[in-house]
Motif scaffolding. Sequence first.
Motif, PDB file in Angstrom:
ATOM      1  N   LEU A  48     -21.158  15.743  -4.868  1.00  0.00           N
ATOM      2  CA  LEU A  48     -21.928  15.650  -6.150  1.00  0.00           C
ATOM      3  C   LEU A  48     -22.710  14.223  -6.331  1.00  0.00           C
ATOM      4  CD1 LEU A  48     -19.478  17.193  -8.581  1.00  0.00           C
ATOM      5  CD2 LEU A  48     -21.888  17.574  -8.591  1.00  0.00           C
ATOM      6  N   THR A  49     -21.962  13.162  -5.726  1.00  0.00           N
ATOM      7  CA  THR A  49     -22.419  11.834  -5.913  1.00  0.00           C
ATOM      8  C   THR A  49     -23.744  11.550  -5.136  1.00  0.00           C
ATOM      9  OG1 THR A  49     -20.258  11.027  -6.152  1.00  0.00           O
ATOM     10  CG2 THR A  49     -21.952   9.301  -5.665  1.00  0.00           C
ATOM     11  N   GLU A  50     -23.688  12.252  -3.913  1.00  0.00           N
ATOM     12  CA  GLU A  50     -24.935  12.189  -3.142  1.00  0.00           C
ATOM     13  C   GLU A  50     -25.930  12.833  -3.830  1.00  0.00           C
ATOM     14  OE1 GLU A  50     -23.676  13.654   0.804  1.00  0.00           O
ATOM     15  OE2 GLU A  50     -22.767  11.904   1.102  1.00  0.00           O
ATOM     16  N   ALA A  51     -25.861  14.181  -4.515  1.00  0.00           N
ATOM     17  CA  ALA A  51     -26.886  14.825  -4.946  1.00  0.00           C
ATOM     18  C   ALA A  51     -27.284  14.088  -6.342  1.00  0.00           C
ATOM     19  CB  ALA A  51     -26.224  16.245  -5.659  1.00  0.00           C
ATOM     20  N   PHE A  52     -26.800  13.319  -6.861  1.00  0.00           N
ATOM     21  CA  PHE A  52     -27.457  12.524  -8.014  1.00  0.00           C
ATOM     22  C   PHE A  52     -27.814  11.000  -7.598  1.00  0.00           C
ATOM     23  CE2 PHE A  52     -24.936  15.533 -10.684  1.00  0.00           C
ATOM     24  CZ  PHE A  52     -25.995  15.507 -11.925  1.00  0.00           C
ATOM     25  N   SER A  53     -27.520  10.688  -6.290  1.00  0.00           N
ATOM     26  CA  SER A  53     -28.152   9.558  -5.697  1.00  0.00           C
ATOM     27  C   SER A  53     -29.394   9.777  -4.972  1.00  0.00           C
ATOM     28  CB  SER A  53     -27.081   8.900  -4.793  1.00  0.00           C
ATOM     29  OG  SER A  53     -25.798   8.746  -5.635  1.00  0.00           O
ATOM     30  N   HIS A  54     -29.717  10.996  -4.587  1.00  0.00           N
ATOM     31  CA  HIS A  54     -30.985  11.186  -3.844  1.00  0.00           C
ATOM     32  C   HIS A  54     -31.829  12.109  -4.558  1.00  0.00           C
ATOM     33  CE1 HIS A  54     -27.920   9.645  -1.108  1.00  0.00           C
ATOM     34  NE2 HIS A  54     -28.977   8.787  -0.600  1.00  0.00           N
TER      35      HIS A  54
END
Length: 257
Positions: free
Chosen positions: A35-41
């Motif tokens: 989830l963190t990666e999805a909102f960071s890229h």
Amino acid sequence: MTGNLLVESRDGVRFVTLNRPDRHNAFDDALIKELTEAFSHLGEARAVVLQSTGKSFSAGGDLAWMKRMAGNSPEDNLRDAKALSGLMEAIDTCPRPVIGVVQGAAYGGGVGLVACCDLVVAAESASFCLSEVKLGLIPAAISPYVVRALGGRQARRYAVSAEIFTAAVAQASGLVHEVVPADGLEKVRDLWLGKLAANGPKAMGAAKRLIRRAADEPLTDALRDWTAAQIADIRASDEGREGVSAFLEKRKPGWSS
């Protein structure tokens, strides 16, 4: 991404979908990272939709994961807790508008996810609960975002009592913006997406940063100077000049053509 998190981009919108319906979309360390990666890229996305499959929006932390973490070292537990805090911050500070679509129960950390979204529509049947104290825990990592959304007085009540509250109460408390029948969720979501598409992309990100700081800091000369600098900078930016020119010339700005 794994099958537990579905990420799709279409028409300039990033759709991030929790997909663990058999676990009530509870998250563990792996899903937190995804989830963190999805909102960071975000690529070229203009807006983000956070939603879930199944009956529940999110039950918060997966109990099996929390039981496993309880047996780990203090250092591992702190690292894990910081990862959850990092997820909330990634959503809260996402440079794109984030729409939360809550079709069912949001418990524990699920309330934190909701609190970090910019616009939230919930089904009339959705329910909410800061359930941590029932397990002898506290809603620590999500608390800054929940308090900002609910206000300190309401947050204290629900954090201590672990009461289940309705979508109507969530709306009255400021956690949710719109409450509709379940079959009307997509209509509201798409209405908001249409409104966002008409706005300056960079301006929306700047507006989010502006409101976050203005809400969190006391009114001082330093804050007033910073807000003045923000409007001065954006007024002279390419997007600001285009927006004002388009309005005066009675045409659509370049970003909405």
